[in-house]
Design a protein around this motif. Structure first.
Motif, short mmCIF file in Angstrom:
data_model
loop_
_atom_site.label_atom_id
_atom_site.label_comp_id
_atom_site.label_asym_id
_atom_site.label_seq_id
_atom_site.Cartn_x
_atom_site.Cartn_y
_atom_site.Cartn_z
N ASP A 79 -6.12 9.98 4.84
CA ASP A 79 -5.01 9.15 4.37
C ASP A 79 -4.78 9.33 2.87
O ASP A 79 -4.38 8.42 2.16
CB ASP A 79 -5.26 7.67 4.68
CG ASP A 79 -4.01 6.81 4.43
OD1 ASP A 79 -2.94 7.18 4.93
OD2 ASP A 79 -4.13 5.79 3.73
N SER A 81 -3.06 10.37 -0.58
CA SER A 81 -1.67 10.41 -1.04
C SER A 81 -1.31 11.77 -1.61
O SER A 81 -0.16 12.18 -1.57
CB SER A 81 -1.43 9.33 -2.11
OG SER A 81 -1.66 8.05 -1.59
N ASN A 182 7.95 10.50 8.37
CA ASN A 182 6.83 9.63 8.04
C ASN A 182 7.16 8.79 6.81
O ASN A 182 7.97 9.19 5.97
CB ASN A 182 5.56 10.45 7.80
CG ASN A 182 5.74 11.52 6.75
OD1 ASN A 182 5.65 11.26 5.56
ND2 ASN A 182 6.02 12.76 7.19
N ARG A 184 5.16 5.71 4.07
CA ARG A 184 3.92 5.02 3.70
C ARG A 184 4.18 4.10 2.52
O ARG A 184 4.85 4.49 1.55
CB ARG A 184 2.85 6.05 3.33
CG ARG A 184 1.51 5.47 2.89
CD ARG A 184 0.57 6.63 2.61
NE ARG A 184 -0.78 6.21 2.25
CZ ARG A 184 -1.19 5.99 1.01
NH1 ARG A 184 -0.33 6.12 0.00
NH2 ARG A 184 -2.44 5.65 0.76
N ARG A 186 2.20 1.62 -0.30
CA ARG A 186 0.92 1.28 -0.92
C ARG A 186 1.16 0.12 -1.87
O ARG A 186 2.07 0.17 -2.71
CB ARG A 186 0.33 2.48 -1.66
CG ARG A 186 -1.08 2.28 -2.18
CD ARG A 186 -1.64 3.61 -2.66
NE ARG A 186 -3.03 3.53 -3.06
CZ ARG A 186 -3.44 3.41 -4.32
NH1 ARG A 186 -2.53 3.33 -5.30
NH2 ARG A 186 -4.72 3.35 -4.61
N GLN A 605 -6.63 4.27 12.06
CA GLN A 605 -5.48 5.03 12.55
C GLN A 605 -5.34 4.82 14.05
O GLN A 605 -6.33 4.82 14.78
CB GLN A 605 -5.63 6.52 12.24
CG GLN A 605 -5.66 6.84 10.76
CD GLN A 605 -5.82 8.33 10.49
OE1 GLN A 605 -6.20 9.09 11.37
NE2 GLN A 605 -5.52 8.73 9.27
N ASN A 615 -0.98 4.04 10.51
CA ASN A 615 -2.09 4.18 9.59
C ASN A 615 -2.25 2.91 8.75
O ASN A 615 -1.27 2.45 8.15
CB ASN A 615 -1.78 5.34 8.64
CG ASN A 615 -2.90 6.35 8.58
OD1 ASN A 615 -3.56 6.60 9.56
ND2 ASN A 615 -3.08 6.93 7.41
N SER A 642 -2.72 0.05 2.08
CA SER A 642 -1.55 0.86 2.39
C SER A 642 -1.28 0.83 3.88
O SER A 642 -2.20 0.65 4.70
CB SER A 642 -1.73 2.31 1.92
OG SER A 642 -2.82 2.92 2.61
N GLY A 644 1.17 2.96 6.85
CA GLY A 644 2.06 4.09 7.07
C GLY A 644 2.34 4.32 8.53
O GLY A 644 1.57 3.89 9.40
N SER A 646 3.94 7.53 11.23
CA SER A 646 4.35 8.92 11.40
C SER A 646 4.88 9.09 12.82
O SER A 646 4.23 8.69 13.79
CB SER A 646 3.17 9.87 11.15
OG SER A 646 3.51 11.20 11.46
#
Length: 654
Positions: A79, A81, A182, A184, A186, A605, A615, A642, A644, A646
């Motif tokens: 994961d 960045s 995707n 994400r 944070r 995940q 995620n 965070s 996320g 996908s």
């Protein structure tokens, strides 16, 4: 015959190996028996194909040079960045920090960023700040694997491969089409990262398009009255990265690949904004000649620019542009299990910068030839010998480097030993700089600098096997390696008393040698039930003159680890739960520096239905905050999280 004539007369005849990237395993799908096995057991890692260590495709377990491979699955499970997060989490002995205007600096086993060569699909990157490339260019979208070779690698890659090579290799898909989107978020800095990957494959034609965009706000690290800390906030900004790769196969034996890319980054400060742009492109032809030969001819271009803006007006006092043109000819010839690799490059380097007198420009052309023979006299023994000669027009100097690597393979046991030479030619900045730095002092270049040299000795023993007949049935591997580097003629700044035309200040010069020794221990285990464990440790010892600075300070002890569990429930649900961490000891430094610290990360995940991955991660799980933020302190405001998602659109229609 001079070195330059020798190189240019032979360059047209020189050839080398295919550097095509391996095709990574596809992402596991719930309900797929084969995918379920791949998802739960990392047994195929040693069979993964790597190319960086020898420039020829070889299985990881067959490479005589110690190579660290970060696979597609490891990239996704981390994961991370960016490339900094990934490497820091996976490699002990590696640390990223900050310098002055908050540019990123690297320390890898005692070597700084200008001694470690970063490649993308085998290609160099233009531009640098504080002796480091712009790592923000290296996003992880569409990266299939990352290969790291510690130690000198100049016999294959030339300048800057003094301390190692890091090669990011793109994914290649054989499916008719793939579409991934995707996103994400944070919490720290309210960071949003959005991306898309689009792949098409119609037989002769294939296309890969990648887009990544991110924004982040500035993060305050200290109170207003903190006078000890060197860093008080992490500056925010935005980034856009667009890449395209187009491949055409006119015949079964010929492959043509064109690529292009655009990168833009803005770093927002309180009174100004620094903007960075990059334009890259290239074309490569790969011709398979019969069944035992291939020929590659390529051209690549990279232009990296920097400028400063105040109230959206360009100030022109920080203009910078670095342009590189590279022509390469490579050939590989197989003799049974043996291979001969020969090749050559011509690189034209142009630099104009505010750090030159009158914002002037300088140019340099370098050329090289190299050869390598991969000899396998038996199933037990593998020897690889390489030699290279590089010539540089600006300094009218050349550097010859060599490498000899050996591997002895037994049942469940491999022994590796190697010697490799490395060098780094003085950069145009180091030769011609004439700059009043930060209102402190003048810094002058030195056209008489000699190339840095390194001599690396490495030995490693690897054992791998299987645990049977218990609830802990699974695969394991363990590696112990030791290394010794003699790093000579390191280029650094020293006091300059002034002369008839220049005031006192600092000037670039070669210093005496530094001896760096260390050891790496790495182990990994994956059980059939889905439980996994990996741990790595690095010890580093520096003798002679110190190689640290106020920005990069090697730490004697460092370690990384991960405990995880993965499982499938029903046909449409899989999950992965991982707890990872890293430890860094206090540096032995003459500068003020941060102490030892440990950071932990929790990752959860979920693979839901077809092509949907969710995620969730908690970084800095135990809320570590430095008492004082020095240049190499962990730049963290504390615990953060965070989230996320996908989506593989193509898998939803299968």
């Amino acid at each position: 015959m001079t070195p330059s004539r020798h190189i240019f007369s032979l360059l047209g005849l020189l050839l080398s190996v295919q550097s095509a990237s391996p095709v990574p395993a596809k992402r596991p799908e719930p309900g797929d028996a084969e995918a379920e096995e791949n998802f739960s057991i990392d047994e195929k890692l040693l069979d993964e194909v790597v190319v960086t260590a020898t420039r020829t495709p070889k299985a990881l377990k067959e490479v005589p040079v110690v190579t660290r491979l970060i696979s597609t699955e490891e990239i996704e499970r981390s994961d991370a960045s960016n490339i900094q997060d990934l490497l820091a989490e996976e490699l002990p002995g590696l640390e990223f920090g900050y310098a002055m205007t908050q540019e990123t600096t690297l320390n890898l086993s005692g070597f700084g960023g200008n001694a470690v060569l970063f490649l993308v699909d085998g290609e160099r990157l233009a531009g640098e700040t504080m002796d480091n490339i712009d790592y923000n260019r290296l996003d992880l979208d569409n990266v299939g694997q990352v290969e790291i070779v510690k130690g000198a690698s100049s016999a294959l890659y030339g300048a800057n491969a003094v301390g190692g090579v890091v090669n990011l290799i793109s994914r290649e898909s054989t499916d008719p089409w793939n579409v991934n989107v995707n996103s994400r978020y944070r919490a720290a800095g309210k960071e949003w990262r959005n991306g898309a990957n689009i792949n098409f494959n119609s037989g002769r034609w294939s296309s890969t398009t990648n887009v990544r965009q991110s924004t982040v706000e500035s993060i305050r690290l200290t109170g207003l009255f903190d006078t000890e800390s060197k860093i008080h906030e992490i500056y925010g900004g935005n980034t856009l990265n667009v890449k395209e790769r187009l491949t055409f196969r006119p015949t079964a034996n010929l492959r043509l690949t064109a690529r292009g890319g655009f990168f833009r980054r803005a770093s927002d400060r309180s009174t100004y904004t620094d903007r960075y742009t990059d334009y890259t492109g290239g074309i490569r032809s790969l011709w398979t000649i019969g069944t035992h030969r291939n020929l590659e001819v390529s051209y690549s271009y990279d232009q990296y620019d920097k400028a400063r803006y105040v109230n959206d007006t360009r100030t022109h006092d920080h203009d910078y542009s670095n342009r590189q043109h590279i022509v390469r000819v490579l050939f590989n010839n197989f003799f049974g299990k043996n291979a001969l690799t020969v090749g050559g490059d011509i690189l034209h380097d142009y630099l104009t910068t505010y750090q030159f007198a009158a914002n002037g420009a300088r140019r340099q052309t370098s050329a090289d030839i190299f050869a390598q023979f991969d000899w396998n006299p038996s199933r037990v023994v593998n020897l690889v010998a390489s030699v290279r000669d590089d010539y540089f027009s600006a300094s009218r100097d050349n550097a010859v480097t060599a490498r000899l690597a050996s591997m002895f393979k037994f049942k469940q046991l491999s022994i590796r030993a190697s010697y490799s030479g490395g060098f780094r030619a003085p950069s145009l900045k180091e030769m011609y700089m004439n700059f009043y730095m930060a209102g402190i002092q003048m810094i002058y270049g030195n056209p008489d600098l000699k190339p840095e040299r390194s001599h690396n000795f490495n030995a490693a023993i690897e054992h791998y096997g299987e645990i049977r007949g218990t609830i802990f049935k699974g695969k394991y591997s363990a590696t112990l390696s030791g290394y010794y580097n003699y790093y000579d003629r390191r280029i650094t700044t020293t006091d300059f008393p002034g002369d008839d035309t220049r005031e006192e200040g600092a000037i670039y010069a070669n210093e005496k040698g530094v001896k760096v020794a260390g050891a790496d221990i790495a182990s990994r285990y994956r059980a059939v039930c889905g439980f996994g464990l990996s741990a790595s440790y690095n010890y580093l010892h520096v003798a002679g003159r110190s190689i640290d600075s106020q920005f990069t300070q090697p730490r004697p002890h460092s370690a990384t680890w991960r405990i995880d569990f993965q499982h499938e429930i029903g046909r449409f649900y899989q999950f992965y739960l991982g707890l990872s961490g890293r430890y860094l000891s206090k540096p032995k430094s003459r500068y003020e520096t941060d102490g030892a610290y440990t950071m932990w990360k929790l990752i959860f995940q979920q693979y839901v239905w077809k092509g949907v991955k969710v995620n969730f991660a908690i970084d800095n799980l135990f809320n570590y905050i430095p008492e004082v933020y020095y240049w190499n302190s962990a730049p963290t405001p504390g615990r953060t999280w965070s989230l996320g998602i996908s989506l593989d659109i193509d898998r939803m229609f299968r």
